[in-house]
Scaffold this motif. Structure first.
Motif, PDB file in Angstrom:
ATOM      1  N   TYR A 171       0.819  -1.267   0.155  1.00  0.00           N
ATOM      2  CA  TYR A 171      -0.020   0.187  -0.080  1.00  0.00           C
ATOM      3  C   TYR A 171       0.648   1.356   0.073  1.00  0.00           C
ATOM      4  CZ  TYR A 171      -3.339  -3.490   1.011  1.00  0.00           C
ATOM      5  OH  TYR A 171      -4.344  -4.350   1.216  1.00  0.00           O
ATOM      6  N   GLY A 172       0.323   1.791  -0.947  1.00  0.00           N
ATOM      7  CA  GLY A 172       1.428   3.579  -1.026  1.00  0.00           C
ATOM      8  C   GLY A 172       0.401   4.784  -0.468  1.00  0.00           C
ATOM      9  N   ASP A 173      -0.474   3.648   0.144  1.00  0.00           N
ATOM     10  CA  ASP A 173      -1.427   5.576   0.720  1.00  0.00           C
ATOM     11  C   ASP A 173      -1.526   6.876  -0.386  1.00  0.00           C
ATOM     12  OD1 ASP A 173      -1.186   3.877   2.849  1.00  0.00           O
ATOM     13  OD2 ASP A 173      -0.245   5.131   4.065  1.00  0.00           O
ATOM     14  N   ASP A 174      -1.592   6.424  -1.706  1.00  0.00           N
ATOM     15  CA  ASP A 174      -1.789   7.401  -2.538  1.00  0.00           C
ATOM     16  C   ASP A 174      -0.765   8.956  -2.180  1.00  0.00           C
ATOM     17  OD1 ASP A 174      -3.610   6.578  -4.713  1.00  0.00           O
ATOM     18  OD2 ASP A 174      -4.994   7.089  -3.333  1.00  0.00           O
TER      19      ASP A 174
ATOM     20  N   VAL C 279      13.462   3.008   9.271  1.00  0.00           N
ATOM     21  CA  VAL C 279      12.752   2.257   9.632  1.00  0.00           C
ATOM     22  C   VAL C 279      11.357   2.218   8.643  1.00  0.00           C
ATOM     23  CG1 VAL C 279      10.042   2.853  11.086  1.00  0.00           C
ATOM     24  CG2 VAL C 279      13.291   2.935  11.484  1.00  0.00           C
ATOM     25  N   ASN C 280      11.957   3.372   7.531  1.00  0.00           N
ATOM     26  CA  ASN C 280      10.644   3.580   6.567  1.00  0.00           C
ATOM     27  C   ASN C 280      11.356   1.863   5.624  1.00  0.00           C
ATOM     28  OD1 ASN C 280       9.523   5.396   7.753  1.00  0.00           O
ATOM     29  ND2 ASN C 280      10.148   7.287   6.707  1.00  0.00           N
ATOM     30  N   ASN C 281      12.411   2.859   5.473  1.00  0.00           N
ATOM     31  CA  ASN C 281      13.140   1.483   3.840  1.00  0.00           C
ATOM     32  C   ASN C 281      12.714  -0.141   4.576  1.00  0.00           C
ATOM     33  OD1 ASN C 281      13.885   2.778   1.514  1.00  0.00           O
ATOM     34  ND2 ASN C 281      14.356   4.824   3.747  1.00  0.00           N
ATOM     35  N   ALA C 282      12.632  -0.205   6.397  1.00  0.00           N
ATOM     36  CA  ALA C 282      12.985  -1.429   6.975  1.00  0.00           C
ATOM     37  C   ALA C 282      11.243  -2.291   6.329  1.00  0.00           C
ATOM     38  CB  ALA C 282      13.598  -1.389   8.053  1.00  0.00           C
ATOM     39  N   LEU C 283      10.830  -1.399   7.469  1.00  0.00           N
ATOM     40  CA  LEU C 283       9.080  -2.304   7.555  1.00  0.00           C
ATOM     41  C   LEU C 283       8.785  -2.809   6.347  1.00  0.00           C
ATOM     42  CD1 LEU C 283       7.864   0.777  10.011  1.00  0.00           C
ATOM     43  CD2 LEU C 283       8.768  -1.718  10.541  1.00  0.00           C
ATOM     44  N   PRO C 284       8.128  -2.621   4.238  1.00  0.00           N
ATOM     45  CA  PRO C 284       8.429  -2.835   3.568  1.00  0.00           C
ATOM     46  C   PRO C 284       9.538  -4.112   3.082  1.00  0.00           C
ATOM     47  CG  PRO C 284       8.497  -0.562   2.927  1.00  0.00           C
ATOM     48  CD  PRO C 284       9.176  -0.631   4.410  1.00  0.00           C
ATOM     49  N   VAL C 285      11.098  -3.640   3.448  1.00  0.00           N
ATOM     50  CA  VAL C 285      11.275  -4.686   3.377  1.00  0.00           C
ATOM     51  C   VAL C 285      11.483  -6.148   3.631  1.00  0.00           C
ATOM     52  CG1 VAL C 285      13.932  -5.471   2.714  1.00  0.00           C
ATOM     53  CG2 VAL C 285      12.914  -3.343   1.830  1.00  0.00           C
ATOM     54  N   ILE C 286      11.077  -5.601   5.034  1.00  0.00           N
ATOM     55  CA  ILE C 286      10.832  -7.226   6.020  1.00  0.00           C
ATOM     56  C   ILE C 286       9.523  -7.523   6.171  1.00  0.00           C
ATOM     57  CG2 ILE C 286      13.324  -6.795   7.659  1.00  0.00           C
ATOM     58  CD1 ILE C 286      11.383  -5.492  10.011  1.00  0.00           C
ATOM     59  N   SER C 289       3.228  -6.144   8.362  1.00  0.00           N
ATOM     60  CA  SER C 289       1.748  -6.099   7.308  1.00  0.00           C
ATOM     61  C   SER C 289       1.470  -3.651   7.131  1.00  0.00           C
ATOM     62  CB  SER C 289       1.123  -6.094   8.072  1.00  0.00           C
ATOM     63  OG  SER C 289      -0.450  -6.021   8.372  1.00  0.00           O
ATOM     64  N   PRO C 290       1.195  -3.836   5.899  1.00  0.00           N
ATOM     65  CA  PRO C 290       1.425  -2.649   6.553  1.00  0.00           C
ATOM     66  C   PRO C 290       0.025  -2.174   7.366  1.00  0.00           C
ATOM     67  CG  PRO C 290      -0.535  -3.625   4.705  1.00  0.00           C
ATOM     68  CD  PRO C 290       0.803  -5.022   4.908  1.00  0.00           C
ATOM     69  N   PHE C 291      -0.738  -2.366   7.786  1.00  0.00           N
ATOM     70  CA  PHE C 291      -1.757  -2.023   8.544  1.00  0.00           C
ATOM     71  C   PHE C 291      -0.803  -1.869  10.117  1.00  0.00           C
ATOM     72  CE2 PHE C 291      -4.591  -4.728   5.800  1.00  0.00           C
ATOM     73  CZ  PHE C 291      -5.452  -4.299   5.588  1.00  0.00           C
ATOM     74  N   TRP C 292       0.120  -2.721  10.006  1.00  0.00           N
ATOM     75  CA  TRP C 292       1.287  -2.356  11.599  1.00  0.00           C
ATOM     76  C   TRP C 292       2.324  -1.181  10.639  1.00  0.00           C
ATOM     77  CZ3 TRP C 292       1.327  -5.066  15.902  1.00  0.00           C
ATOM     78  CH2 TRP C 292       0.210  -6.491  16.088  1.00  0.00           C
ATOM     79  N   GLN C 293       2.734  -0.800  10.141  1.00  0.00           N
ATOM     80  CA  GLN C 293       3.331  -0.085   9.940  1.00  0.00           C
ATOM     81  C   GLN C 293       3.020   1.512  10.900  1.00  0.00           C
ATOM     82  OE1 GLN C 293       4.379   0.848   5.912  1.00  0.00           O
ATOM     83  NE2 GLN C 293       4.999  -1.396   5.397  1.00  0.00           N
ATOM     84  N   MET C 294       1.732   2.025  10.598  1.00  0.00           N
ATOM     85  CA  MET C 294       1.896   3.470  10.981  1.00  0.00           C
ATOM     86  C   MET C 294       2.244   3.305  12.982  1.00  0.00           C
ATOM     87  SD  MET C 294      -1.523   5.618  11.001  1.00  0.00           S
ATOM     88  CE  MET C 294      -0.981   6.423  10.283  1.00  0.00           C
ATOM     89  N   ALA C 295       1.621   1.778  14.043  1.00  0.00           N
ATOM     90  CA  ALA C 295       2.089   2.206  15.098  1.00  0.00           C
ATOM     91  C   ALA C 295       2.998   1.664  14.791  1.00  0.00           C
ATOM     92  CB  ALA C 295       0.817   0.663  15.681  1.00  0.00           C
ATOM     93  N   ILE C 296       3.916   0.656  14.173  1.00  0.00           N
ATOM     94  CA  ILE C 296       4.902   0.489  14.419  1.00  0.00           C
ATOM     95  C   ILE C 296       5.860   2.501  14.657  1.00  0.00           C
ATOM     96  CG2 ILE C 296       7.913  -0.591  13.568  1.00  0.00           C
ATOM     97  CD1 ILE C 296       5.656  -2.724  13.259  1.00  0.00           C
ATOM     98  N   SER C 297       5.371   2.414  13.960  1.00  0.00           N
ATOM     99  CA  SER C 297       6.235   3.727  14.160  1.00  0.00           C
ATOM    100  C   SER C 297       6.266   4.767  14.747  1.00  0.00           C
ATOM    101  CB  SER C 297       6.748   5.042  12.085  1.00  0.00           C
ATOM    102  OG  SER C 297       4.982   4.981  12.138  1.00  0.00           O
ATOM    103  N   GLY C 298       4.611   4.799  15.537  1.00  0.00           N
ATOM    104  CA  GLY C 298       4.922   5.335  16.130  1.00  0.00           C
ATOM    105  C   GLY C 298       5.566   5.296  17.758  1.00  0.00           C
ATOM    106  N   ALA C 299       5.028   3.716  18.034  1.00  0.00           N
ATOM    107  CA  ALA C 299       5.721   3.027  18.987  1.00  0.00           C
ATOM    108  C   ALA C 299       7.464   3.452  19.054  1.00  0.00           C
ATOM    109  CB  ALA C 299       5.695   1.332  18.966  1.00  0.00           C
ATOM    110  N   VAL C 300       7.614   4.217  17.880  1.00  0.00           N
ATOM    111  CA  VAL C 300       9.552   3.200  17.653  1.00  0.00           C
ATOM    112  C   VAL C 300      10.255   4.848  17.894  1.00  0.00           C
ATOM    113  CG1 VAL C 300      11.364   4.515  15.837  1.00  0.00           C
ATOM    114  CG2 VAL C 300      10.368   1.740  16.104  1.00  0.00           C
TER     115      VAL C 300
END
Ligand SMILES: Nc1ncnc2c1ncn2[C@@H]1O[C@H](COP(=O)(O)OP(=O)(O)OP(=O)(O)O)[C@@H](O)[C@H]1O
Ligand SMILES: Nc1ncnc2c1ncn2[C@@H]1O[C@H](COP(=O)(O)OP(=O)(O)OP(=O)(O)O)[C@@H](O)[C@H]1O
Ligand SMILES: [Mg+2]
Ligand SMILES: [Mg+2]
Lengths: 308, 337, 333, 500
Positions: A171-174, C279-286, C289-300
């Motif tokens: 997902y690229g979030d647009d 963090v931004n580059n790693a999350l998609p690479v590893i 789940s896209p649904f987890w990315q926001m919470a993870i970056s907030g926690a980080v």
């Protein structure tokens, strides 16, 4: 008599697709004569922003609202209120729940769109001269309704294309930067990827740019849904072999005429006339579909890129 | 208002010309005049403006935000800020939706929503007070965290099985055109007016906002006070979440995206010093209505939303600069005399 | 002593970034490679350049929330200019971007300097205004890659000694900022003006003017990033970089810049930006789940600032001389 | 009147603030190689004058004459460049910068014309600090230094430029005995170098020790000037306050009763260790020590404003735990802090709100504040301490330093405490008000209160205390009774020697 005032409420202002739909609406308004089209939308694609506008449209006592919704459900209460105040509501492109509108005009049927996206991927694989290939989907936000429906439909139609394998959905979030990064990550994670399918304009552009930057033109193709005006460059560079989109002008035209005819009481049961496009026939849930998406490639993209 | 002549925070060194309006040209009077002008202008521009139902509809556009602006004003006066409020709405609405999905009754859903908001506020408050991290930093993080949790829970799902009668809160009318939401706003505005201007709590809030050290040395439990303020903001975000969810009839994790900035704009427009230490609830209420009327009026003449944001932005800049300009002008005149 | 602590804090952050990088490498094999390092650095360049500008602003006790809107406006303007006059050399367009960005920054600065309006309020306003102006000049239209000249798109991509020009620009600004802040009076004034405005005034530093300069620099860098952004992503539209200002501020605070003014280092900010970049580059690479990315970056972010605040909390003074387990700073005779 | 012509003159200078004429046509003359003492009550306009001289404020009328040329300052830098340097009353330095930078800020040594030369800056700072006997590392962060050390840095800063005019606004208020002696030596040295010095102080012994000339202000007006050798303390005081002050240390014996406060082995990991003290009803306990000896920290611990403290506190025989100022206040212990502006008052709030702050709950009904009660309280205690103000509704920030201090004391007296801890209670207070504060202390103990008074001023300690505790490097090193204490003894103890 006063003009019929029809509000064309879009997901957000400043999106090429909707600007083109507005052109269609203006065309319809000229043809019909006694129509005033109010083209409006929020700044960002939020349901709350659209509700605010619906409130002001109700206050202005427009005759009809034709909406492409940011949220299937959240708009329903406001649109119900609009209907209670005597406003005819239809949705188009991206629909709202049944209670919120009289009819919904699908640009095409969802299953057709889903299948089309997979077929585009197959075309790209064929262009590479391979028998079989792998593709990944780059979508918009994880919550956008029509994206998710289409992705579902794509998965369903995979059976027809046994030579294609779906390896990932991201997902690229647009957002250009996030889509770009996601596309890069796809290629990193799947070195043997053949095609990225992005059924969203921002996504397809970002992916095409990422492919170009990584020097993978011809190795990885990008396809999906986009506007000719936005993608012409990438078609010529070869990053995009072909892509599809339905005609937004026709969609705007149809939405306007359908709304007009509802206001004028010209709708008979399940059939609503829509000018030069014949008539829209509704199923039980009030959905009507238009034609297949149209496919653009190097041969015809320039003819359309100046139009939408 | 009482004899509460709170002066501008002195974090600007005393030699600088600080914008202080003449006692008689109160901020509120100023807002009232602008508000009046906007209403006159609106009724000229659109025949639909002065219609009770339309005005009532217009209030729906701002009441939920305004409910958060009230405690936010207190928080900002106490030199803290919470930019995670919109994310709190999302998380609170999500949990409410889940509870409703399980078949919980009306009141349980409402209580859940408010409680989740309170917990989120507690979370922010603890981080700010225990670790002594500036709140703007903490809430930048928790903003992503709270909304992120909504995304984890909901993904691309939507929750919309709310109990019967739940829609009344966000869509119902108490009497004629007077909506439940608006009544809630008025009631809470009075509560917060009392809290800030009449109660000990408010007095302490001002003391903390002007000099937290001295407040501490005067026996005020500054950390606990701040914690309470964060919880209050959280609770009111929960209340807003209940109303908004009821109004939308559904929950998605993207609900209330970007609201934090409009809420802070309302507070600042209301004359609350962003540096802490001064502000009034009356000003915030007026600013809220002013912003509501401006956007509604522009909506009536179909000015695109983005132009509205320009206008609101310019209004904000103009309004905060005005007192300074006036005092500069006065000083200049004085010097010439 | 404190300076040393601050430095060690930044070194700690650098260590975290490196450890994180290799830890991710354990999960995703291709992650640890020279080319990926270059790619992450390149990808983070815009964030780093913006964060350096933002750091100056924060050090002077202000905040600039309008950077992303500035990026969008300048980017759009430059892209439109390029579309209409494709033959204009890129250098002219860059000059235009710098100039327009500087102008937008100067507007913020003037309000803060001459009208003494709190920066958070004024930039909240200009954030809407600049973004709205982007819509007005473009009429909501997009500028796409085929409407941009080849030179326009190619400039930040040109590779010099294995690193793209975009990355070199970041390096250039990092070094320039370091030298200016450490070795020139002009640069030192940011710290004094932000550390104690009254004292700065007593020492003959014009605090408002210094803040103005900070906004000017931040605006100029944002303008440049406007060009870099649209050229890198080969598209310009109204929503470009929407919400990016928070990432820029986050990079600063993770990097140890004090929101209360007076404290912050270029090295820290670069590390903060790289932290976010990894963090931004790693999350998609590893494959998170896209649904987890926001919470993870907030926690980080929260974890990073907590770590930052903890390590900075040691008190500098000890009265009891015969308890030497902690070294007194002024024991040096 | 005097031989030699002044290098710096102010003629008919006025400065207006909204509602206050802080300076009203004042004159001032400073002579090279001489010290001029500027004296006047709190709020007389002394600090305002300093700010006018150094370009921080622009005068509304009158002129500044330097070297017989009329000049105008548009910024502090202008005055700096002419060689006028000042140490301001409130230390204005940078906590986050190094000591060296604090000394040279605004006047950096350069390399290649553009770059700051750190090497030279550190070396020069070291040199200046050594010359004033301050053991401070030029590379250290200023924030880690004690108040006294910060003051030394401020002095080093004033010396860093080749000044012709040096202004010292109450430089000894924050310094202890030992450091004050060194400051005097420094002033002598500056005199010898031919610099013109303006010295502002409330301490009369100081005036007669180092000043050559005096200038007196009262209520923003110039009253007179002259040579120190032609005057005496009594007439100076009369010029200052337009009345005579009988006794600065009006200590009256109060009935000393039972032990109110009993502290056993109060300790802190790094600040102080094993503090034992008892305080009786009606007693004034003086606590003396050099600056940095940990008195403030120990008192803050008693007040609950310190963490990691161990030990036992008993009030009226009951063991209590005090973990926050709120608890201390509840137990009847209050603390008038040393750092007034930071910890004592809320500058932006009106006087009456500052006074009522610690006891809002007591003044309220149903959690609402009762404004009338509040005003009465403020009036009662404000008047008792003779706070000079036009209205109790005035923000405290508009008062002069001394009057601000009175507001703090009023605030605490209004809570009707058992024990009041005064940390440098008369720091920066003029002689008239000082006598009033002291008289008030006597009155308090007669009413049955107990007072702990931390002070770095020997005469005050000796004049007011029933018993004297001496602290050194975080420990109690001696206890002396009023009758047996001599200045020499106290100083010897404080500097680490053994009492004879
Ligand atoms: N910035 C200001 N705004 C308004 N009034 C002020 C300001 N600064 C000083 N004043 C007023 O000017 C008068 C002179 O104050 P100043 O600080 O010069 O006194 P001072 O002689 O230095 O007293 P002290 O011995 O207490 O330090 C006081 O009445 C004070 O309240
Ligand atoms: N390095 C420091 N960190 C934090 N606070 C400090 C530091 N140095 C001084 N202070 C504070 O400054 C105030 C005065 O410092 P100072 O050295 O005069 O106090 P002290 O050691 O208590 O000496 P005294 O006994 O003379 O009051 C105290 O409140 C003290 O807590
Ligand atoms: Mg003074
Ligand atoms: Mg002390």
């Amino acid at each position: 008599a006063d003009d019929v005032r029809i509000a064309l409420l879009v997901k957000a202002l400043g999106i090429g697709f909707f600007e083109a739909a507005y052109k269609g609406a203006q065309e319809a308004s000229e043809e019909l004569g006694d129509v005033e089209v109010i083209y409006t939308g929020p700044t960002t694609t939020t349901a709350e922003g659209q509700i605010e506008i619906i409130n002001s449209l109700i206050a202005q006592r427009v005759d009809a609202i034709a909406v492409s919704a940011n949220d299937t459900d959240a708009l329903v209460p406001s649109l119900e209120k609009a209907q209670r105040r005597g406003i005819k509501v239809i949705s188009w492109d991206s629909g709202v729940g049944e209670e919120g509108r009289i009819a919904h005009i699908n640009p095409s049927s969802n299953s057709l769109i889903g299948r089309m996206n997979v077929k585009l991927a197959a075309d790209a694989v064929a262009e590479k001269g391979q028998q079989s290939g792998k593709f990944a989907i780059l979508s918009a936000t994880p919550t956008s309704t029509n994206q998710n429906i289409w992705i579902d439909e794509m998965k369903k139609s995979l059976g027809e294309f046994p030579n294609l394998e779906l390896v990932d959905t991201v997902y690229g979030d647009d957002l250009a930067d996030k889509s770009f990064r996601e596309a890069q990550a796809l290629i990193k994670n799947h070195p043997d990827l053949d095609v990225i399918v992005a059924p969203t304009t921002v996504g397809i552009l970002a992916a095409a740019q990422a492919i170009t930057d990584l020097g993978l033109i011809g190795k990885v193709y990008v396809t999906g849904l986009g506007l000719p005006s936005e993608l012409a460059g990438h078609v010529h560079s070869g990053a995009v072999h072909n892509f599809a989109i339905w005609n937004p002008i026709d969609l705007g035209y149809a939405a306007t005429t359908v709304a007009y005819n509802l206001v004028k009481g010209e709708a008979t049961g399940k059939e609503i006339p829509m000018g030069r496009m014949g008539s829209l026939s509704l199923d039980n849930a009030g959905n009507g579909a238009m034609a297949d998406p149209f496919v653009y490639d190097a041969s015809n993209v320039d003819d359309f890129s100046s139009i939408f | 208002m009482t004899t509460n002549t709170i002066t501008k925070k002195n974090s600007v060194p005393d030699f600088l010309p600080v914008g202080k309006l003449n006692k008689f040209v109160r901020w509120e009077s100023f807002l009232v005049i602008i508000l009046f002008g906007v209403c006159v202008l609106n009724s000229f521009l659109s025949p639909y403006f002065l219609d009770p139902w339309n005005l009532s509809d217009a209030t729906f556009n701002f009441t939920e935000k305004a409910l958060i602006a009230l405690p936010m004003a207190l928080l900002i006066i106490a030199r803290e800020i919470d930019i995670s409020v919109a994310a709190i709405i999302a998380l609170s609405s999500t949990i409410m939706g889940l509870v409703a999905e399980l078949g919980a009754p009306f009141y349980a859903v409402v209580v859940t929503g408010i409680a989740v908001g309170g917990l989120c506020g507690l979370c922010n408050g603890l981080l700010v007070t225990k670790f002594a991290i500036p709140s703007i930093v903490v809430t930048i993080g928790s903003m992503s965290l709270f909304r992120g949790i909504s995304y984890i829970i909901l993904g691309d799902e939507v929750l919309k099985n709310y109990p019967d009668g739940f829609d009344f809160l966000g869509q119902g009318y108490v009497y004629w055109v007077v909506s439940f939401e608006f009544v809630a706003f008025i009631v809470f505005a009075l509560v917060f007016y009392w809290l800030l201007h009449k109660s000990i709590f408010g007095r302490r809030t001002f003391a903390i906002g002007n000099n937290p050290d001295a407040a501490y040395y005067s026996g005020i439990n500054v950390n606990r006070h701040k914690l309470i303020l964060f919880v209050l903001v959280g609770l009111m975000s929960g209340v807003a979440a209940v109303l908004l969810t009821s109004r939308l009839g559904s929950t998605r994790p993207s609900i209330a995206m970007g609201w934090e900035l409009s809420i802070i704009t309302m507070v600042v427009l209301g004359g609350v010093s962003i540096l802490g230490g001064s502000g009034t609830i009356g000003g915030v209420v007026l600013a809220v209505i002013l912003m509501g009327m401006v956007t509604f009026g522009m909506g009536l003449v179909n000015i695109p939303g983005i132009v509205m944001t320009i206008i609101v932005g310019l209004m904000l800049m103009f309004v905060v600069s005005l007192p300074v300009l006036i005092s500069m002008y006065k000083a200049k005149r004085q010097r010439q005399v | 002593m404190k300076q040393f602590l601050a430095n060690s804090r930044e070194s700690f952050l650098a260590l975290v970034v490196v450890v994180m990088f290799f830890a991710i490498g354990l999960i995703a094999q291709d992650f640890v490679s020279i080319s990926n390092v270059v790619s992450i650095f390149n990808d983070t360049s815009i964030l780093m350049i913006l964060a350096i500008g933002q750091m100056l602003v924060i050090v002077t006790r202000c905040i600039d929330l309008s950077v992303a809107a500035n990026v969008a406006f300048t980017g759009m303007l430059v892209a439109m200019t390029n579309n209409v006059y494709p033959e204009l050399p890129v250098i002219v367009l860059i000059a235009l971007a710098l100039g327009v960005g500087a102008l937008l920054g100067a507007i913020n600065g003037v309000f803060v300097w001459l009208l003494k309006v709190p920066s958070i309020v004024i930039t909240l306003g200009t954030m809407s205004v600049y973004r709205g102006m982007t819509f007005l000049i473009s009429d909501g239209n997009w500028i796409n890659s085929h409407q941009m000249s080849a030179a326009f798109i190619d400039f930040p991509r040109a590779v010099l000694l294995g690193i793209p020009v975009l990355g070199w620009l970041a390096i250039l600004f990092i070094l320039a900022a370091f030298v200016l802040l450490r070795f020139t009076e002009w640069g030192r004034n940011f710290y004094s003006a932000g550390g104690n405005p009254t004292a700065a005034f007593y020492s003959g530093v014009n605090v408002g003017k210094v803040q103005f300069y900070a906004f000017l620099v931040s605006g100029t860098l944002s303008g440049l990033c406007g060009y870099l952004w649209v050229s890198r992503f080969a598209v310009a539209y109204v929503d470009v970089a929407n919400g990016f200002e928070l990432q820029v501020v986050a990079a600063c605070v993770i990097g140890g810049v004090s929101i209360m003014g007076g404290i912050g280092s270029v090295f820290g900010v670069v590390m903060g930006a790289l932290f976010i970049g990894v963090v931004n580059n790693a999350l998609p690479v590893i494959g998170v789940s896209p649904f987890w990315q926001m919470a993870i970056s907030g926690a980080v972010i929260i974890a990073a600032v907590i770590a930052n605040s903890r390590s900075g909390k040691s008190k500098g003074r000890i009265i009891l001389r015969d308890r030497p387990q902690v070294q007194t700073p002024m024991a040096a005779k | 009147m005097s031989e030699g012509s002044p290098i710096f003159r102010l003629e008919g200078v006025s400065k207006l603030f909204p509602g206050v004429k802080a300076l009203d046509q004042v004159n001032l003359n400073l002579y090279p190689g001489k010290v001029t003492a500027l004296i006047g009550e709190n709020g007389a306009g002394k600090s305002t004058l300093v700010k006018t001289m150094t370009g921080i404020y622009q005068p509304d009328e009158g002129q500044i004459v330097f070297d017989d040329k009329p000049i105008q300052f548009s910024s502090p830098q202008d005055s700096h460049q002419l060689g006028i340097t000042a140490i301001h009353q409130e230390t204005v330095l940078f906590d986050n910068l190094s000591v060296a930078e604090n000394v040279f800020l605004g006047n950096y040594p350069r390399k290649h014309g553009l770059f700051v030369d750190w090497q030279v800056m550190f070396e020069n700072t070291q040199q200046i600090l050594t010359s004033i006997n301050a053991e401070i590392d030029p590379k250290a962060n200023l924030g880690g230094l004690s108040i006294g050390q910060k003051h030394m840095v401020a002095i080093a800063r004033a010396l860093s430029i080749d000044a012709k005019v040096v202004v010292l606004d109450e430089p000894t208020a924050a310094l202890s005995h030992h450091e004050i002696q060194e400051l005097y030596d420094l002033v002598e040295q500056l005199k010898a170098d031919g610099k013109a010095i303006l010295f502002i102080t409330h301490k009369f012994d100081e005036i007669f020790r180092i000043a050559d000339y005096y200038t007196v202000f009262r209520d923003g007006r110039y009253i007179g000037e002259g040579r120190i050798c032609d005057t005496n303390e009594k007439s100076l005081v009369e010029m200052m306050v337009a009345r005579s002050i009988e006794d600065t240390y009006p200590k009256q014996d109060a009935d000393i009763g039972d032990v109110v406060l009993d502290v056993t082995s109060l300790s802190h990991p790094t600040e102080f260790d094993d503090i034992n003290l008892t305080l009786r009803k009606g007693e004034i306990l003086g606590v003396y020590g050099l600056v940095g000896s940990g008195r403030t920290e120990a008192m803050q611990a008693l007040f609950g404003a310190s963490h990691n403290v161990s030990g036992q506190i008993r009030i009226d025989g009951q063991t209590v735990t005090i973990n926050s100022p709120a608890e201390a206040i509840n137990h009847g212990i209050v603390y008038v802090p040393e750092e007034r502006q930071k910890q004592g008052i809320v500058l932006e709030l009106p006087i009456y709100q500052n006074i009522s702050l610690p006891q809002l709950s007591a003044l309220s009904k149903n959690a609402s504040v009762d404004l009338d009660d509040e005003m009465n309280l403020a009036r009662q205690f404000g008047e008792r301490l003779r706070v000079k103000t036009s209205s109790w509704n005035e923000p405290v920030g508009n008062l002069s330093g001394g009057n601000q201090q009175k507001v703090v004391i009023a605030k605490w007296l209004a809570t009707n405490p058992k024990v009041i801890i005064l940390d440098e209670p008369t720091k920066g207070i003029d002689i008239g008000s000082k006598a009033a504060v002291h008289a008030f202390m006597s009155e308090l103990v007669q009413l049955g209160l107990s007072v702990i008074m931390v002070s770095s001023e020997l005469p005050e300690i000796l004049g007011m205390s029933d018993r004297i505790l001496v602290m050194s490097e975080g420990r109690l090193v001696g206890e002396l009774d009023r009758s047996e204490a001599s200045p020499e003894q106290v100083v010897t103890l404080a500097t680490g020697g053994v009492a004879a």
